[in-house]
Design a protein around this motif. Structure first.
Motif, mmCIF file in Angstrom:
data_model
loop_
_atom_site.group_PDB
_atom_site.id
_atom_site.type_symbol
_atom_site.label_atom_id
_atom_site.label_comp_id
_atom_site.label_asym_id
_atom_site.label_seq_id
_atom_site.Cartn_x
_atom_site.Cartn_y
_atom_site.Cartn_z
ATOM 1 N N TYR A 1 3.634 -3.184 -7.038
ATOM 2 C CA TYR A 1 3.803 -1.776 -7.404
ATOM 3 C C TYR A 1 2.646 -0.909 -6.914
ATOM 4 O O TYR A 1 2.858 0.224 -6.481
ATOM 5 C CB TYR A 1 4.026 -1.625 -8.912
ATOM 6 C CG TYR A 1 5.319 -2.266 -9.349
ATOM 7 C CD1 TYR A 1 6.523 -1.890 -8.757
ATOM 8 C CD2 TYR A 1 5.352 -3.280 -10.305
ATOM 9 C CE1 TYR A 1 7.718 -2.506 -9.113
ATOM 10 C CE2 TYR A 1 6.548 -3.897 -10.669
ATOM 11 C CZ TYR A 1 7.730 -3.510 -10.067
ATOM 12 O OH TYR A 1 8.914 -4.110 -10.407
ATOM 13 N N VAL A 2 1.432 -1.408 -6.983
ATOM 14 C CA VAL A 2 0.296 -0.629 -6.470
ATOM 15 C C VAL A 2 0.559 -0.287 -5.003
ATOM 16 O O VAL A 2 0.364 0.851 -4.567
ATOM 17 C CB VAL A 2 -1.022 -1.417 -6.605
ATOM 18 C CG1 VAL A 2 -2.161 -0.663 -5.906
ATOM 19 C CG2 VAL A 2 -1.365 -1.671 -8.069
ATOM 20 N N GLU A 3 1.020 -1.278 -4.275
ATOM 21 C CA GLU A 3 1.224 -1.090 -2.840
ATOM 22 C C GLU A 3 2.204 0.035 -2.541
ATOM 23 O O GLU A 3 1.912 0.951 -1.775
ATOM 24 C CB GLU A 3 1.727 -2.415 -2.267
ATOM 25 C CG GLU A 3 1.753 -2.489 -0.780
ATOM 26 C CD GLU A 3 2.273 -3.860 -0.346
ATOM 27 O OE1 GLU A 3 1.694 -4.888 -0.763
ATOM 28 O OE2 GLU A 3 3.275 -3.902 0.380
ATOM 29 N N GLN A 4 3.384 -0.010 -3.156
ATOM 30 C CA GLN A 4 4.341 1.040 -2.802
ATOM 31 C C GLN A 4 3.965 2.392 -3.395
ATOM 32 O O GLN A 4 4.176 3.437 -2.756
ATOM 33 C CB GLN A 4 5.788 0.643 -3.115
ATOM 34 C CG GLN A 4 6.123 0.355 -4.554
ATOM 35 C CD GLN A 4 7.530 -0.265 -4.685
ATOM 36 O OE1 GLN A 4 7.914 -1.121 -3.893
ATOM 37 N NE2 GLN A 4 8.284 0.144 -5.692
ATOM 38 N N ASP A 5 3.350 2.384 -4.566
ATOM 39 C CA ASP A 5 2.940 3.666 -5.153
ATOM 40 C C ASP A 5 1.802 4.296 -4.339
ATOM 41 O O ASP A 5 1.790 5.502 -4.089
ATOM 42 C CB ASP A 5 2.501 3.457 -6.605
ATOM 43 C CG ASP A 5 3.663 3.015 -7.498
ATOM 44 O OD1 ASP A 5 4.820 3.040 -7.038
ATOM 45 O OD2 ASP A 5 3.409 2.628 -8.653
#
Lengths: 420, 420, 420
Positions: free
Chosen positions: A342-346
């Motif tokens: 989630y960190v990556e896409q956000d």
């Protein structure tokens, strides 16, 4: 570990940026762990161990700390796939000189012994900070915290206001407020006066932010003096909602007059899992929207709102509201969204659409300083890979410019926005 | 096809894990297709062909099966970009010795002839199972299925309960229930007794799960005996809601007492597209939350709830609820989320945050055994690539450990959680 | 810039496909910019500059256009990380012969001079179109646009209907309607007659679509003649809702009888940020669903509905509804979803699950022709990379087949679906 060469180079450079960690739960009077129990007592581990079948009783206060550690470690091989496990492994390696690639119950005694020995050293706190390259740490202070007995230059106070907004109907909260401020907050004027005293006290002691966590259905509006007065005197569910709106609005007014940013951590439902471990009972409802805060953002153009969202699905709203509202800032990757997927896409979306000056990259949310290193490393690796792929390889930025962007996210924006 | 060498190596190893497929619609008395019409009659193909303009009349029961095949194949070149097309191509190659890289209407006769010839062989079922490396297959049985005439060791019964929860007000359902149980379910006691008979019948025949699909707005609560009694006697919309809650709760009670996991497939709206092909009318509303099931998860700590969500946007809730609730298990990638783009991001998040012991990786949802191979291959490829990138290359796991994780997801967790 | 060789090769081929841009806000009588102010006056830049602190006054009508440019450029280094900045840089390089890799305030005079000089050339429009490989451009016409004075073969009219559906209660809108049609739309029959005149006028002038943007909570139903009559005569909030439903339904009926597709751009809340720059006040609420349009899709099987969603989280619904409903078509990547991070994941899912014949890949939404090149290039790069990774490398398609798919998305589907 990164396996892309360019990303690794960027990561190495990014690690040189001294961190200002803008949200933690550190106790500044005891910032580091004293033993492994204070590491594995972190709710991320007790939750996961409980989730795979560990009896809560094995964590009870009376239990020998080493037995608590043993209980969690014993269950860890059922969640050794998780990001949380990786944090622990990185702590063991970086701080305890653990040399193997997997942790097992067989390592328990050695780990406990080593931890006790090293964590008891007089320079342990300094060592951890230095090795983690952390310069300053924001706290989460109860409103009645005296804010004395620690270095407020390193450990920056932050007024946490959940109790004031959602629990002022409880006698013990009113008593704590009266005791802290010398004001009986029996009516609107009294509440306003008491909150003013808190802001004076906090800013006098170097506080740099006001913060609150909010449930997914919270949708605040201004309420009139009269409405709030009636609601403070009442005691049904509707009164409590009106109170929370009025008190929240009053806090925003004080943020404006005292020049403090307001950290909003949006989307948590408390006590969802009734039988969960301590701090392991809260979850969320993805059905929430920043439109619920449009009135607020419009009413307080001069207050920076640093917004964390609990559901990654709300990140696009956050990106868009930050792009449009000058006073909305993206604020880290919170809790259930703080895993690489989630960190990556956000983060990718934020880097592509939110002005770089308006992004606060990360905070650790940690209770003990030892967690700063693995959590920030996780973030720095993801950031380095995105900078490599989306910025450097595509010739948008040079490597040096990419590292400058990282510096903004990790340090300079925190300094400017929170006036540190 | 995978083009990353490490992922390919992992894939090859993962393919050696014998599959236990924990959710299908296989008819155990006729588990394989007998001709191409039974392959292309799968609703995925009829939906897509209809979506690009095929007249539904071309699928009518009276039509020659080869003409039905021809109709779908004729339209296939308008959806040869889809994952579903790839499944069919893989079936043609793996089972029918089809040698080309694209399928066209020109292949129709050859495919039909070959299919009829091969699928008529006496060992076809064994061949398909062997080539797919599928060992056991869960069924979806109507509550009044006699559960005889097949090998319940290979084809494991599962009590499907949609009719009981949502359609017990219909006379034909009550009659079927009376016939199956010998109990007139006219009041609460009668219903409870009848359901008990069903659980006895099913578990006696080796059933290992109770299952249901649920609409996005379903939000069950316990209802009192009196309320349920009134609702069973009533006939308006509110009565039907109360009935569905009460009956659903009763099923959970029986799952507890009979030791069966309860598969919840959350989020489907039925009959949305009125003029759709058979089984091609259902869609969804992304506005749904697992918070709707918090009471249930709290009330039945001993029942494993194997949760499928229809909307990928709900996956983060599923990840988080599984991380916190010991009795919540992630369960495959369902229907509209069963395409690589969604499987990939959903699976990555699960692998990073849900204990590996609590993940059931995949199920095929197939109606004919031939679909096990391409569907599981799709999943195994995605899994192999994620294991390569997120686990092996980052040195979190060795290759052997990564394959062990795959074994848990594909086999061992199914065995343990469903007690197979 | 793409750095993957195969993707780059595909990109080069894809760029040869002449574009038909199916949704823009081009003024056909002045399709290109005349100076840099008309480029940087695009709301994407004024929003971002305002978001990082630029005073709105610096954009006021009385301000010298070069000072407006200077104001935006001055703030640009705070958002030089964004996709929007990249669009501008690509315009400067492709059309103004700008040679550096970063734009700064120091380039202001040179850029302004060069822009004025080049954009004043008599063949500027032709040059821009040729260099962008854009063949035809759909417009967004007010319902009372005379549609004369331009080449409707190149600039294709499109009837925009927001005013009719949501603002017909306003006297000025009724007056405009009366003036445009010669019909006093005082009752249902009058409104129907007036709308019919508009459809006649538009189709006579080559209009190929009817279009509207819709708020997240819009959930249209058919309303009876009587209900609509009462609502048209009323003036409260409920009346306005009924009016919007009735008028929207009437538009769909006219789309059916005039053979026009209906573009639905779903999910925008207007005027959320009250103090925003012009066109920079609209945001969204992720809590919306295509189930709100199920009645519509069922009622008008012969009308192609080209659907744009504002929230990327709704993309899976769009994918699924397009897969099932023959009359639902995916339509570009709109506004807040038009950044690479969201285009990429939304496009991957569409390519894997929606028939290729039912996807309209992209539209520029531009106000000046110069934006066609950078926006389409952004899309073409993402598309090329996905085709490389998901189609060519996996051996699903050859390179030639992948380019054919791109041609469908960028040109052939537009021609067929809009009957161009």
């Amino acid at each position: 570990m990164l396996y892309d060469r360019l990303a690794q180079d960027l990561y190495t450079e990014i690690c040189h940026v001294p961190i200002i960690d803008p949200h933690t739960h550190i106790d500044p009077r005891r910032p580091t762990a004293r033993n492994l129990d204070e590491i594995l007592g972190y709710h991320y581990y007790t939750e996961l161990a409980h989730s795979v079948g560990m009896d809560k009783g094995r964590l009870a206060p009376g239990v020998d700390p080493r037995d608590r550690v043993r209980a969690v470690l014993y269950h860890m091989d059922q969640f050794d796939n998780t990001a949380q496990y990786e944090w622990f492994l990185e702590i063991a390696r970086a701080f305890l000189n653990f040399q193997n690639s997997r942790l097992t119950i067989g390592d328990c005694t050695w780990l406990c012994d080593t931890a006790e020995q090293l964590m008891g050293l007089p320079d342990w706190e300094a060592r951890v900070l230095q090795q983690s390259n952390i310069e300053k740490v924001f706290l989460t202070n109860d409103f009645d915290d005296p804010l004395t007995g620690f270095d407020t230059n390193r450990y920056i106070p932050c007024l946490r206001t959940d109790d004031l907004v959602f629990h002022l109907d409880k006698p013990e909260v009113r008593q704590r407020l009266a005791k802290a401020t010398g004001v009986e907050a029996g009516d609107v004027a009294g509440v306003r006066k008491a909150l003013g005293k808190l802001f004076e006290h906090f800013t006098r002691h170097g506080a740099k932010a006001c913060a609150i966590s909010l449930p997914p259905d919270f949708s605040p509006s201004p309420v009139s003096e009269q409405e709030l007065g009636r609601a403070l005197a009442g005691d049904d569910a509707a009164d409590r909602v009106v109170c929370s709106w009025g008190l929240f609005w009053m806090l925003a007014e004080y943020c404006r007059s005292f020049g403090l940013p307001f950290d909003l951590m949006i989307g948590v439902n408390r006590q969802v899992y009734e039988h969960g471990v301590d701090q392991g009972r809260d979850l969320f409802d993805q059905r929430t929207s920043l439109i619920q805060y449009a009135k607020l953002f419009n009413a307080f153009p001069g207050v920076p709102f640093c917004i964390s969202v609990l559901a990654s699905g709300q990140n696009q709203e956050l990106v868009s509201y930050s792009w449009i509202f000058p006073n909305v800032v993206t604020f880290g990757h919170w809790w259930y969204s703080n895993i690489p997927a989630y960190v990556e896409q956000d983060l990718r979306a934020r880097l592509q659409a939110v002005p770089k000056a308006k992004q606060i990259g990360y905070y650790s949310d940690m209770y003990k300083l030892e967690f700063g290193l693995p959590k920030y490393n996780m973030y720095r690796r993801i950031l380095a890979q995105i900078l490599a792929d989306d910025f450097v390889r595509t010739r948008v930025y040079t490597e040096a410019q990419a590292v400058e962007l990282a510096r903004l996210l990790l340090r300079d924006n925190v300094r400017r926005i929170f006036n540190v």
